[in-house]
Motif scaffolding. Structure first.
Motif, mmCIF file in Angstrom:
data_model
loop_
_atom_site.group_PDB
_atom_site.id
_atom_site.type_symbol
_atom_site.label_atom_id
_atom_site.label_comp_id
_atom_site.label_asym_id
_atom_site.label_seq_id
_atom_site.Cartn_x
_atom_site.Cartn_y
_atom_site.Cartn_z
ATOM 1 N N ASN A 4 18.249 -44.780 20.665
ATOM 2 C CA ASN A 4 18.489 -45.587 21.849
ATOM 3 C C ASN A 4 19.869 -45.360 22.476
ATOM 4 O O ASN A 4 20.879 -45.275 21.788
ATOM 5 C CB ASN A 4 18.343 -47.064 21.444
ATOM 6 N N ASN A 5 19.833 -45.278 23.802
ATOM 7 C CA ASN A 5 21.052 -45.387 24.605
ATOM 8 C C ASN A 5 21.012 -46.792 25.191
ATOM 9 O O ASN A 5 20.075 -47.085 25.952
ATOM 10 C CB ASN A 5 21.040 -44.345 25.728
ATOM 11 N N PRO A 6 21.895 -47.696 24.872
ATOM 12 C CA PRO A 6 23.236 -47.486 24.322
ATOM 13 C C PRO A 6 23.441 -47.828 22.845
ATOM 14 O O PRO A 6 24.544 -47.676 22.352
ATOM 15 C CB PRO A 6 24.038 -48.499 25.139
ATOM 16 N N GLU A 17 21.733 -28.323 33.618
ATOM 17 C CA GLU A 17 20.722 -27.302 33.942
ATOM 18 C C GLU A 17 19.392 -27.909 34.352
ATOM 19 O O GLU A 17 18.534 -27.230 34.900
ATOM 20 C CB GLU A 17 20.524 -26.336 32.761
ATOM 21 N N ARG A 18 19.198 -29.212 34.066
ATOM 22 C CA ARG A 18 18.039 -29.966 34.538
ATOM 23 C C ARG A 18 16.712 -29.380 34.069
ATOM 24 O O ARG A 18 15.989 -28.733 34.823
ATOM 25 C CB ARG A 18 18.051 -30.098 36.080
ATOM 26 N N ILE A 19 16.411 -29.614 32.804
ATOM 27 C CA ILE A 19 15.114 -29.151 32.302
ATOM 28 C C ILE A 19 14.567 -30.135 31.254
ATOM 29 O O ILE A 19 15.300 -30.605 30.391
ATOM 30 C CB ILE A 19 15.220 -27.697 31.738
ATOM 31 N N ALA A 67 7.523 -43.073 26.348
ATOM 32 C CA ALA A 67 8.519 -42.752 25.314
ATOM 33 C C ALA A 67 9.602 -41.893 25.957
ATOM 34 O O ALA A 67 9.366 -40.721 26.279
ATOM 35 C CB ALA A 67 7.844 -42.023 24.165
ATOM 36 N N ASP A 68 10.766 -42.496 26.178
ATOM 37 C CA ASP A 68 11.887 -41.793 26.808
ATOM 38 C C ASP A 68 12.727 -41.204 25.680
ATOM 39 O O ASP A 68 13.436 -41.923 24.992
ATOM 40 C CB ASP A 68 12.689 -42.802 27.650
ATOM 41 N N GLU A 69 12.627 -39.878 25.509
ATOM 42 C CA GLU A 69 13.125 -39.281 24.268
ATOM 43 C C GLU A 69 14.185 -38.204 24.405
ATOM 44 O O GLU A 69 14.131 -37.195 23.708
ATOM 45 C CB GLU A 69 11.939 -38.654 23.510
ATOM 46 N N PRO A 70 15.183 -38.372 25.269
ATOM 47 C CA PRO A 70 16.174 -37.283 25.351
ATOM 48 C C PRO A 70 16.998 -37.115 24.075
ATOM 49 O O PRO A 70 17.616 -36.068 23.882
ATOM 50 C CB PRO A 70 17.067 -37.681 26.534
ATOM 51 N N TYR A 71 17.002 -38.163 23.214
ATOM 52 C CA TYR A 71 17.841 -38.075 22.002
ATOM 53 C C TYR A 71 17.004 -37.813 20.749
ATOM 54 O O TYR A 71 17.479 -38.011 19.642
ATOM 55 C CB TYR A 71 18.639 -39.378 21.827
ATOM 56 N N ARG A 72 15.728 -37.415 20.933
ATOM 57 C CA ARG A 72 14.830 -37.330 19.774
ATOM 58 C C ARG A 72 15.440 -36.519 18.620
ATOM 59 O O ARG A 72 15.314 -36.875 17.456
ATOM 60 C CB ARG A 72 13.499 -36.689 20.177
ATOM 61 N N GLY A 110 14.553 -32.412 33.869
ATOM 62 C CA GLY A 110 15.151 -33.396 32.971
ATOM 63 C C GLY A 110 14.323 -34.662 32.863
ATOM 64 O O GLY A 110 13.225 -34.768 33.428
ATOM 65 N N ALA A 111 14.881 -35.644 32.132
ATOM 66 C CA ALA A 111 14.135 -36.887 31.857
ATOM 67 C C ALA A 111 14.072 -37.802 33.070
ATOM 68 O O ALA A 111 13.095 -38.535 33.237
ATOM 69 C CB ALA A 111 14.768 -37.618 30.677
ATOM 70 N N ALA A 112 15.107 -37.770 33.918
ATOM 71 C CA ALA A 112 15.123 -38.720 35.038
ATOM 72 C C ALA A 112 13.909 -38.522 35.965
ATOM 73 O O ALA A 112 13.142 -39.466 36.179
ATOM 74 C CB ALA A 112 16.446 -38.629 35.790
ATOM 75 N N TYR A 155 10.677 -36.122 28.087
ATOM 76 C CA TYR A 155 11.666 -35.446 27.245
ATOM 77 C C TYR A 155 12.660 -34.672 28.103
ATOM 78 O O TYR A 155 12.367 -34.314 29.249
ATOM 79 C CB TYR A 155 10.965 -34.465 26.283
ATOM 80 N N SER A 156 13.815 -34.426 27.517
ATOM 81 C CA SER A 156 14.847 -33.669 28.216
ATOM 82 C C SER A 156 15.610 -32.803 27.221
ATOM 83 O O SER A 156 15.795 -33.191 26.062
ATOM 84 C CB SER A 156 15.821 -34.664 28.844
ATOM 85 N N TYR A 157 16.046 -31.632 27.685
ATOM 86 C CA TYR A 157 16.913 -30.782 26.859
ATOM 87 C C TYR A 157 18.390 -31.043 27.148
ATOM 88 O O TYR A 157 19.247 -30.338 26.627
ATOM 89 C CB TYR A 157 16.561 -29.300 27.097
ATOM 90 N N SER A 158 18.660 -32.088 27.960
ATOM 91 C CA SER A 158 20.057 -32.385 28.322
ATOM 92 C C SER A 158 20.931 -32.600 27.092
ATOM 93 O O SER A 158 22.082 -32.170 27.046
ATOM 94 C CB SER A 158 20.124 -33.646 29.185
ATOM 95 N N LYS A 159 20.415 -33.324 26.107
ATOM 96 C CA LYS A 159 21.240 -33.685 24.945
ATOM 97 C C LYS A 159 20.947 -32.765 23.758
ATOM 98 O O LYS A 159 21.861 -32.331 23.070
ATOM 99 C CB LYS A 159 20.986 -35.136 24.539
HETATM 100 N N1 PLP Z 1 16.995 -41.613 29.469
HETATM 101 C C1 PLP Z 1 18.076 -41.946 28.768
HETATM 102 C C2 PLP Z 1 17.952 -42.993 27.730
HETATM 103 C C3 PLP Z 1 19.302 -41.326 29.010
HETATM 104 O O1 PLP Z 1 20.379 -41.680 28.293
HETATM 105 C C4 PLP Z 1 19.381 -40.329 30.012
HETATM 106 C C5 PLP Z 1 20.664 -39.679 30.332
HETATM 107 O O2 PLP Z 1 21.701 -39.980 29.841
HETATM 108 C C6 PLP Z 1 18.226 -40.014 30.721
HETATM 109 C C7 PLP Z 1 17.044 -40.666 30.431
HETATM 110 C C8 PLP Z 1 18.237 -38.969 31.820
HETATM 111 O O3 PLP Z 1 18.380 -37.721 31.238
HETATM 112 P P1 PLP Z 1 18.332 -36.346 32.091
HETATM 113 O O4 PLP Z 1 19.693 -35.789 32.048
HETATM 114 O O5 PLP Z 1 17.392 -35.487 31.361
HETATM 115 O O6 PLP Z 1 17.834 -36.668 33.447
#
Ligand code: PLP
Length: 396
Positions: free
Chosen positions: A180-182, A253-255, A214-219, A105-107, A242-246
């Motif tokens: 962007n989050n939030p 699943e953490r990828i 570039a933190d892009e989980p919402y791309r 995942g992205a974290a 990048y993350s497939y979480s969203k």
């Molecule tokens: N970056 C942002 C902006 C997020 O909102 C999140 C999770 O909500 C993450 C990173 C971490 O995502 P991941 O679930 O892939 O670790």
């Protein structure tokens, strides 16, 4: 004796988790239909059908020892090639499998990149408010200094002059999170080109690259035809997390992956250091099953209809009641100015009087606002509208 930094992190209350836990307790008392929980950013649309079908296929057809075994540190070749092909196809860049490092995942992607770029105790990593609160521990726990650029509360783009004022010889990177989050805002190409030009100028002034992380989980979560520029196309010294979480609704699943383009300055050293940093945090390899799923599903796009309906309903309803909201073009968040100016007071009152759970944005670096995660049922949004109306009335 324990490490005080991590003790503090482990015991610090999380506003979001507290609201969520409160909601669960209240649901037992007043019934779940009377609790309006906008706290968590947990996807509410199912993973694309192909994801589950792929899981079945992989489990049925793969030798058990291989399926549950380790991969090499950067991940299997096949999923990395599938991701590279997809990125190349969509963004017109010749992405190579060897530029990708798969992560849980992205974290951990962000932590590995931050670790790689913090070179000494003076290293600074810039964040743009409002920002994902976990950046603070990700940076501090890895020895860096977090430098915050205040929010542009007009358009929630980026105050370039404020960025410029904060760049020093120790600036190693700036984290850019769009959508962007939030805030739910997508940074425009104009904003990103302006930022790229500024960073190029400052990098040559100080004689070292200032990277964009570039933190892009919402791309892929974007609405109404708005385009999310792919930042490596605008600024060569970009490292993508990048993350497939969203996008595939797979947060448990953490990828995900880190992409270090070979055209970025010192790319070979950066990639090797990201790999070493991942090793230092015990990040061996993401789950083999999920790597294989991504190998088959890299081209899958989410069906955003349900989020889009929620977004439209919530945004239009709140605006009609008199709330001021950032324009929600992406992710699944609506960012709202708190009537009365004190978002903590608003959140507390909404919770106590209406079981309406909204997240005050102090932790996102933007006091006076609150975040609504609209990855919920459309029905809950409809049922919550009288509570929002009553809250607005109380502050008028
Ligand atoms: N970056 C942002 C902006 C997020 O909102 C999140 C999770 O909500 C993450 C990173 C971490 O995502 P991941 O679930 O892939 O670790």
């Amino acid at each position: 004796m324990v490490n005080q930094t991590f003790y503090n992190l482990g015991t610090a209350p999380s506003v979001i988790r507290q609201l969520f836990a409160y909601g669960l307790e209240q649901a037992k008392l007043v019934g779940p239909e009377n609790v309006f929980d906008y706290s968590l950013g947990n996807p509410s649309i199912p993973a694309p059908k192909k994801v589950n079908a792929s899981i079945h296929k992989i489990v049925d057809e793969t030798d058990s020892i291989h399926l549950h075994g380790y991969s090499m540190a950067p991940g299997f070749e096949e999923p990395r090639q599938a991701i590279a092909d997809d990125l190349s196809h969509r963004f017109g860049l010749p992405v190579k499998a060897s530029e990708l490092f798969l992560t849980c995942g992205a974290a951990p992607a962000l932590i590995s990149v931050i670790k790689a770029l913090v070179v000494d105790g003076d290293s600074e990593i810039m964040v743009i408010a409002p920002f994902f609160p976990e950046y603070a521990p990700f940076i501090a726990a890895n020895g860096g200094k977090m430098v915050m650029v205040p929010a542009d509360t007009e358009a929630f783009q980026v105050h370039l002059d404020q960025v410029e004022q904060r760049i020093t010889p120790h600036t190693q990177a700036i984290i850019v999170n769009s959508p962007n989050n939030p805030s739910g805002v997508v940074y425009t190409e104009e904003t990103l080109r302006g930022l790229a030009a500024l960073l190029e100028r400052k990098s040559s002034q100080y004689g070292h690259p200032i990277y964009i992380i570039a933190d892009e989980p919402y791309r892929e979560l974007v609405y109404g035809g708005v385009k999310v520029p792919f930042i490596p196309n605008l600024y060569k010294n970009t490292i993508v997390c990048y993350s497939y979480s969203k996008s595939l609704s797979l947060p448990g699943e953490r990828i995900g992956y880190v992409y270090v383009p070979s055209f970025a300055e010192d790319s070979a050293a950066v990639y090797a250091t990201v790999s070493g940093a991942a090793r230092a945090i015990g990040h061996v390899c993401p789950p083999t099953l999920m790597q294989k799923v991504v190998g088959l599903c890299a081209r899958e796009q989410p069906d955003l209809q349900a989020y889009d309906e929620n977004r439209t309903l919530l945004y239009n309803s709140l605006r009609e009641m008199g709330y001021e909201c950032a324009k929600p073009d992406g992710a699944f968040y609506l960012f709202v100015k708190a009537p009365g100016g004190d978002a903590n007071a608003f959140s507390e009152k909404a919770k106590r009087e209406h079981n309406l759970l909204v997240v005050p944005a102090d932790g996102f670096g933007c006091p006076g606002y609150f975040r609504l995660s609209y990855c919920v049922s459309n029905d809950m949004i409809r049922r919550s509208l009288p509570a929002f109306r009553a809250m607005m009335k109380a502050y008028c």
